[in-house]
Design a protein around this motif. Structure first.
Motif, PDB file in Angstrom:
ATOM      1  N   SER A  54       0.824  -1.200   0.000  1.00 58.27           N
ATOM      2  CA  SER A  54       0.000   0.000   0.000  1.00 58.27           C
ATOM      3  C   SER A  54       0.864   1.258   0.000  1.00 58.27           C
ATOM      4  O   SER A  54       0.563   2.223  -0.699  1.00 58.27           O
ATOM      5  N   LEU A  55       1.942   1.242   0.768  1.00 56.95           N
ATOM      6  CA  LEU A  55       2.857   2.385   0.814  1.00 56.95           C
ATOM      7  C   LEU A  55       3.444   2.671  -0.557  1.00 56.95           C
ATOM      8  O   LEU A  55       3.555   3.834  -0.956  1.00 56.95           O
ATOM      9  N   GLU A  56       3.819   1.620  -1.266  1.00 58.45           N
ATOM     10  CA  GLU A  56       4.376   1.798  -2.609  1.00 58.45           C
ATOM     11  C   GLU A  56       3.367   2.500  -3.509  1.00 58.45           C
ATOM     12  O   GLU A  56       3.714   3.401  -4.263  1.00 58.45           O
ATOM     13  N   GLY A  57       2.107   2.101  -3.423  1.00 59.94           N
ATOM     14  CA  GLY A  57       1.065   2.744  -4.221  1.00 59.94           C
ATOM     15  C   GLY A  57       0.816   4.175  -3.791  1.00 59.94           C
ATOM     16  O   GLY A  57       0.587   5.054  -4.624  1.00 59.94           O
ATOM     17  N   LEU A  58       0.873   4.424  -2.480  1.00 64.35           N
ATOM     18  CA  LEU A  58       0.627   5.762  -1.952  1.00 64.35           C
ATOM     19  C   LEU A  58       1.726   6.750  -2.342  1.00 64.35           C
ATOM     20  O   LEU A  58       1.478   7.945  -2.441  1.00 64.35           O
ATOM     21  N   LEU A  59       2.917   6.238  -2.559  1.00 66.16           N
ATOM     22  CA  LEU A  59       4.014   7.111  -2.981  1.00 66.16           C
ATOM     23  C   LEU A  59       3.726   7.773  -4.323  1.00 66.16           C
ATOM     24  O   LEU A  59       4.217   8.857  -4.608  1.00 66.16           O
ATOM     25  N   GLN A  60       2.904   7.101  -5.115  1.00 60.70           N
ATOM     26  CA  GLN A  60       2.637   7.573  -6.472  1.00 60.70           C
ATOM     27  C   GLN A  60       1.490   8.570  -6.556  1.00 60.70           C
ATOM     28  O   GLN A  60       1.201   9.083  -7.620  1.00 60.70           O
ATOM     29  N   ARG A  61       0.820   8.831  -5.423  1.00 55.76           N
ATOM     30  CA  ARG A  61      -0.307   9.757  -5.493  1.00 55.76           C
ATOM     31  C   ARG A  61      -0.234  10.810  -4.394  1.00 55.76           C
ATOM     32  O   ARG A  61       0.508  10.672  -3.439  1.00 55.76           O
ATOM     33  N   ASN A  62      -1.025  11.834  -4.559  1.00 59.53           N
ATOM     34  CA  ASN A  62      -1.048  12.947  -3.619  1.00 59.53           C
ATOM     35  C   ASN A  62      -2.094  12.674  -2.541  1.00 59.53           C
ATOM     36  O   ASN A  62      -3.289  12.647  -2.836  1.00 59.53           O
ATOM     37  N   ILE A  63      -1.655  12.482  -1.327  1.00 60.16           N
ATOM     38  CA  ILE A  63      -2.554  12.285  -0.199  1.00 60.16           C
ATOM     39  C   ILE A  63      -2.860  13.672   0.373  1.00 60.16           C
ATOM     40  O   ILE A  63      -1.964  14.498   0.505  1.00 60.16           O
ATOM     41  N   THR A  64      -4.109  13.924   0.724  1.00 55.27           N
ATOM     42  CA  THR A  64      -4.485  15.225   1.257  1.00 55.27           C
ATOM     43  C   THR A  64      -4.714  15.154   2.762  1.00 55.27           C
ATOM     44  O   THR A  64      -4.969  14.071   3.318  1.00 55.27           O
ATOM     45  N   LEU A  65      -4.654  16.298   3.415  1.00 59.07           N
ATOM     46  CA  LEU A  65      -4.955  16.370   4.839  1.00 59.07           C
ATOM     47  C   LEU A  65      -6.400  15.944   5.089  1.00 59.07           C
ATOM     48  O   LEU A  65      -6.675  15.240   6.069  1.00 59.07           O
ATOM     49  N   GLU A  66      -7.287  16.319   4.210  1.00 59.47           N
ATOM     50  CA  GLU A  66      -8.694  15.933   4.372  1.00 59.47           C
ATOM     51  C   GLU A  66      -8.852  14.417   4.353  1.00 59.47           C
ATOM     52  O   GLU A  66      -9.635  13.850   5.118  1.00 59.47           O
ATOM     53  N   GLU A  67      -8.106  13.759   3.486  1.00 58.36           N
ATOM     54  CA  GLU A  67      -8.149  12.290   3.414  1.00 58.36           C
ATOM     55  C   GLU A  67      -7.617  11.677   4.708  1.00 58.36           C
ATOM     56  O   GLU A  67      -8.208  10.743   5.245  1.00 58.36           O
ATOM     57  N   ILE A  68      -6.505  12.224   5.204  1.00 60.02           N
ATOM     58  CA  ILE A  68      -5.917  11.722   6.448  1.00 60.02           C
ATOM     59  C   ILE A  68      -6.880  11.948   7.612  1.00 60.02           C
ATOM     60  O   ILE A  68      -7.080  11.070   8.455  1.00 60.02           O
ATOM     61  N   ASP A  69      -7.493  13.139   7.658  1.00 64.41           N
ATOM     62  CA  ASP A  69      -8.472  13.436   8.711  1.00 64.41           C
ATOM     63  C   ASP A  69      -9.626  12.437   8.674  1.00 64.41           C
ATOM     64  O   ASP A  69     -10.024  11.890   9.709  1.00 64.41           O
ATOM     65  N   ALA A  70     -10.168  12.203   7.486  1.00 64.37           N
ATOM     66  CA  ALA A  70     -11.301  11.292   7.336  1.00 64.37           C
ATOM     67  C   ALA A  70     -10.910   9.862   7.714  1.00 64.37           C
ATOM     68  O   ALA A  70     -11.666   9.174   8.416  1.00 64.37           O
ATOM     69  N   ASP A  71      -9.739   9.422   7.272  1.00 66.08           N
ATOM     70  CA  ASP A  71      -9.278   8.073   7.603  1.00 66.08           C
ATOM     71  C   ASP A  71      -9.067   7.919   9.113  1.00 66.08           C
ATOM     72  O   ASP A  71      -9.399   6.886   9.695  1.00 66.08           O
ATOM     73  N   THR A  72      -8.512   8.956   9.726  1.00 61.94           N
ATOM     74  CA  THR A  72      -8.273   8.912  11.171  1.00 61.94           C
ATOM     75  C   THR A  72      -9.596   8.869  11.923  1.00 61.94           C
ATOM     76  O   THR A  72      -9.776   8.055  12.839  1.00 61.94           O
ATOM     77  N   ASP A  73     -10.544   9.726  11.539  1.00 65.14           N
ATOM     78  CA  ASP A  73     -11.865   9.725  12.180  1.00 65.14           C
ATOM     79  C   ASP A  73     -12.541   8.368  12.030  1.00 65.14           C
ATOM     80  O   ASP A  73     -13.131   7.849  12.975  1.00 65.14           O
ATOM     81  N   SER A  74     -12.449   7.800  10.838  1.00 64.70           N
ATOM     82  CA  SER A  74     -13.069   6.499  10.581  1.00 64.70           C
ATOM     83  C   SER A  74     -12.462   5.418  11.477  1.00 64.70           C
ATOM     84  O   SER A  74     -13.188   4.624  12.080  1.00 64.70           O
ATOM     85  N   LEU A  75     -11.143   5.395  11.564  1.00 66.90           N
ATOM     86  CA  LEU A  75     -10.491   4.390  12.400  1.00 66.90           C
ATOM     87  C   LEU A  75     -10.824   4.607  13.875  1.00 66.90           C
ATOM     88  O   LEU A  75     -11.182   3.661  14.574  1.00 66.90           O
ATOM     89  N   LEU A  76     -10.736   5.835  14.344  1.00 67.53           N
ATOM     90  CA  LEU A  76     -11.007   6.106  15.767  1.00 67.53           C
ATOM     91  C   LEU A  76     -12.442   5.775  16.148  1.00 67.53           C
ATOM     92  O   LEU A  76     -12.702   5.401  17.289  1.00 67.53           O
ATOM     93  N   SER A  77     -13.371   5.869  15.192  1.00 66.39           N
ATOM     94  CA  SER A  77     -14.771   5.552  15.488  1.00 66.39           C
ATOM     95  C   SER A  77     -14.971   4.072  15.808  1.00 66.39           C
ATOM     96  O   SER A  77     -15.986   3.690  16.382  1.00 66.39           O
TER      97      SER A  77
END
Length: 122
Positions: A54-77
């Motif tokens: 997954s990290l290898e794939g993520l290196l090739q794209r632009n991750i946004t703060l909004e995406e990180i926020d949403a992923d974090t909220d989803s996991l913490l829920s």
């Protein structure tokens, strides 16, 4: 906390770490080594091959703060009480160490880190 939950935390930590490592426009070797070392150490807990792929794939794209926020909220829920606090603290400490791994202070990383911390507070 079960193996699946641990895998999700590892995956999010790696993705979040990568986001912050690239935030200053440069994915420093020290930051990359820190993230990879973190993943390798967790191999004893569970499978990490998926995280590495997954990290290898993520290196090739632009991750946004909004995406990180949403992923974090989803996991913490998925957690409550003490587990939720531990997951949040673990992610926060990990990101701090990624930011510090290159030995330089970058204003953009610090600003994004503060915004992310504010977004994941209860």
């Amino acid at each position: 906390m079960g193996t699946e939950a641990i895998s999700k935390v590892i995956m999010l930590a790696a993705k979040t770490g990568l986001f912050f490592a690239k935030a200053d426009g440069q994915y420093d070797v020290a930051e990359k080594q820190f993230i990879e070392s973190f993943i390798d150490k967790l191999a004893a807990i569970g499978p990490v091959d998926e995280v590495k792929e997954s990290l290898e794939g993520l290196l090739q794209r632009n991750i946004t703060l909004e995406e990180i926020d949403a992923d974090t909220d989803s996991l913490l829920s998925e957690f409550s009480g003490l587990e939720r606090m531990l997951v949040r603290a673990t992610l926060t400490q990990f990101v701090q160490r990624v930011i510090q791994a290159d030995g330089q202070k970058h204003e953009k990383e610090e600003a994004l880190f503060e915004a992310w911390k504010a977004a994941i507070k209860d």
